[in-house]
Design a protein around this motif. Structure first.
Motif, short mmCIF file in Angstrom:
data_model
loop_
_atom_site.label_atom_id
_atom_site.label_comp_id
_atom_site.label_asym_id
_atom_site.label_seq_id
_atom_site.Cartn_x
_atom_site.Cartn_y
_atom_site.Cartn_z
N ALA A 125 10.88 -3.90 -2.24
CA ALA A 125 10.48 -2.75 -1.41
C ALA A 125 10.25 -1.49 -2.23
CB ALA A 125 11.55 -2.48 -0.35
N GLN A 126 10.29 -1.60 -3.55
CA GLN A 126 10.20 -0.40 -4.38
C GLN A 126 8.78 0.05 -4.68
OE1 GLN A 126 12.99 1.40 -4.84
NE2 GLN A 126 13.82 -0.22 -3.55
N LEU A 400 9.30 -10.52 6.92
CA LEU A 400 8.48 -9.39 6.48
C LEU A 400 8.78 -9.03 5.02
CD1 LEU A 400 8.65 -6.98 9.57
CD2 LEU A 400 6.87 -8.65 9.02
N TYR A 401 10.05 -9.08 4.66
CA TYR A 401 10.45 -8.66 3.31
C TYR A 401 10.02 -9.68 2.25
CZ TYR A 401 13.26 -7.60 -0.76
OH TYR A 401 13.65 -7.34 -2.04
N LYS A 402 10.39 -10.94 2.44
CA LYS A 402 10.13 -11.91 1.36
C LYS A 402 8.64 -12.21 1.21
CE LYS A 402 10.92 -16.16 4.04
NZ LYS A 402 11.86 -17.30 4.26
N ASN A 403 7.85 -12.04 2.29
CA ASN A 403 6.41 -12.27 2.21
C ASN A 403 5.61 -11.01 1.88
OD1 ASN A 403 6.27 -15.14 2.89
ND2 ASN A 403 6.99 -14.51 4.93
N LYS A 404 6.30 -9.91 1.68
CA LYS A 404 5.64 -8.61 1.41
C LYS A 404 4.61 -8.29 2.49
CE LYS A 404 6.16 -8.72 -3.62
NZ LYS A 404 5.45 -8.56 -4.92
N TRP A 405 5.04 -8.44 3.75
CA TRP A 405 4.16 -8.21 4.87
C TRP A 405 4.27 -6.80 5.45
CZ3 TRP A 405 5.19 -13.38 7.93
CH2 TRP A 405 4.38 -14.38 7.40
N TYR A 406 5.31 -6.07 5.06
CA TYR A 406 5.50 -4.75 5.67
C TYR A 406 4.84 -3.68 4.80
CZ TYR A 406 7.58 -1.64 9.08
OH TYR A 406 7.77 -0.74 10.11
N ARG A 407 3.55 -3.57 4.92
CA ARG A 407 2.78 -2.68 4.06
C ARG A 407 1.45 -2.36 4.72
NH1 ARG A 407 -1.10 -5.93 1.32
NH2 ARG A 407 -0.70 -8.15 1.58
#
Length: 411
Positions: A125-126, A400-407
């Motif tokens: 998330a960085q 959402l986090y592990k797939n980098k979907w929250y962007r």
């Protein structure tokens, strides 16, 4: 080790089913979720205005409902109680967690809580993780974080600057102050500095202003309040000072050049600390929330709401139309008769509350349902549909986090 995966703690549910249930819960039409790579991305529709409003969030450290007279708590908040009559007052608002990082996560990113640490501290998330600052930057806003202490605490500085914020103002940037304690300069000083910055800003701005005076060892200036406790350095006196500082700020803001062009949110990051022996101590998540500003029609909003609902609702009021991956509910889209909902994380226990019905998932056990009444959880029969909604919301953050979907999608 800190990237706790909800799928390892709670029952299984197919990924497509998780997404379907969660998107349905937003009250946004399913057809709006049409991005091939970001499954929760959709349009946020703002009210039509001549120009979008500035947005200022005053995030109040540990100011749970128990300290707020207007919410049935102790008589420690005369300033906020008065301001509550001038805006949209949330009487049934719940924090997502019990730490400051979780409160920042919920309010600024709209990300739902999980058994993992807050995304402020997690590796994936960085960079490129969604915050409202990214949306606003695309629309010409300058994004500020103003804090009276050291901004590297909880990795606030790094996370915010890497994800859309333009400037951090912290303790070292204060050349003079009225009072400085263990956690930095006083709330008055923080609000005065924010006011000074806003008065000098020529472009639209967004600011997260984070208080810290209501924090052990409870240090604050003399001669500001009538003490609640005889001894000065107590939590009750400190929260009364924090409330005093809110009133101090709004008296200035109402006379400012930016008042007519700004919408303000006053909200707690979390309550002081959890109490009780419940699987999830729901009453310890109850917090105040107030949307106030020129043109905001006063009302008491009584439906159950979560911190993750605040920013979608604020963007509407500010006149911002954009795409965002929010799964929080815009309160103005909620259908009549719907009682509202909130989610709360307590260690590895995840609570999902709709109206007064609460489903709690705990690791390795079947879900349990309760009625939340008089600040107590009373066992009741499990509703399968509600349990499914609760499970989807508990599993979603991991997906959402592990797939980098929250962007946001790349331009």
């Amino acid at each position: 080790k800190n990237e706790g995966d909800p799928s390892a703690l709670y029952p299984e549910m197919a990924e497509a089913e998780v997404l379907r249930r969660v998107r349905e819960s937003t009250f946004v039409d399913e057809s709006a979720f049409n991005h091939p790579d970001i499954p929760t991305l959709h349009g946020v529709a703002g009210e039509v205005k001549k120009k979008p409003k500035n947005l200022v969030v005053l995030l109040e450290e540990s100011m749970g409902a128990r300290f707020i007279g207007k919410l049935g708590g102790l008589p420690l908040s005369p300033e906020l109680d008065k301001l509550a009559d001038e805006g949209i007052w949330f009487s049934n608002l719940y924090a997502t967690g019990i730490r400051s990082a979780r409160g920042i996560e919920a309010v600024i990113t709209g990300f739902p809580p999980s058994a993992s640490r807050s995304v402020l501290k997690l590796g994936l998330a960085q960079q490129g993780f969604y915050t409202v600052a990214q949306t606003l930057k695309k629309q010409g806003y300058k994004n500020y974080f103003v804090y009276g202490g050291e901004s590297h605490f909880d990795n606030m500085r790094g996370f915010l600057l890497n994800n859309g914020f333009d400037a951090v103002i912290e303790e070292k940037d204060f050349k003079q102050w009225k009072f400085k304690g263990s956690w930095g300069v006083s709330d008055e000083d923080v609000f005065d500095k924010a006011h000074e910055v806003f008065e000098g800003e020529q472009q639209p701005f967004f600011a997260l202003v984070f208080s810290s005076s209501f924090h052990s060892p409870f240090e604050f200036p003399d001669d500001r309040i009538e003490l609640y406790d005889e001894e000065k350095s107590t939590k009750f006196n400190a929260v009364k000072y924090a409330d005093y500082a809110i009133g101090h700020y709004f008296r200035k803001a109402k006379q400012s050049s930016y008042w007519d062009d700004t919408i303000f949110l006053v909200v707690a990051d979390h309550d002081e600390r959890p109490r009780g022996s419940s699987l999830v101590p729901v009453s310890s998540y109850h917090i105040p929330g107030l949307i106030i500003g020129a043109g905001i029609e006063p009302m008491i909003y009584t439906k159950v709401s979560s911190q993750i609902d605040l920013m979608p609702s604020l963007l509407r009021l500010a006149g911002i139309s954009a795409r965002a991956p929010y799964i929080g509910q815009d309160i103005f889209l909620r259908p009549d008769g719907y009682p509202g909902r909130a989610m709360m994380q307590f260690g590895n226990n995840n609570a999902y509350m709709v109206g007064d019905q609460v489903v709690i998932h705990t690791p390795g056990k079947d879900p349990l349902q309760f009625v939340y009444r008089d600040k107590r959880l009373e066992p009741t029969l499990l509703n399968g549909q509600l349990a499914g909604e609760a499970l989807a919301m508990a599993l979603l953050p991991g997906l959402l986090y592990k797939n980098k979907w929250y962007r946001l999608p790349p331009e």
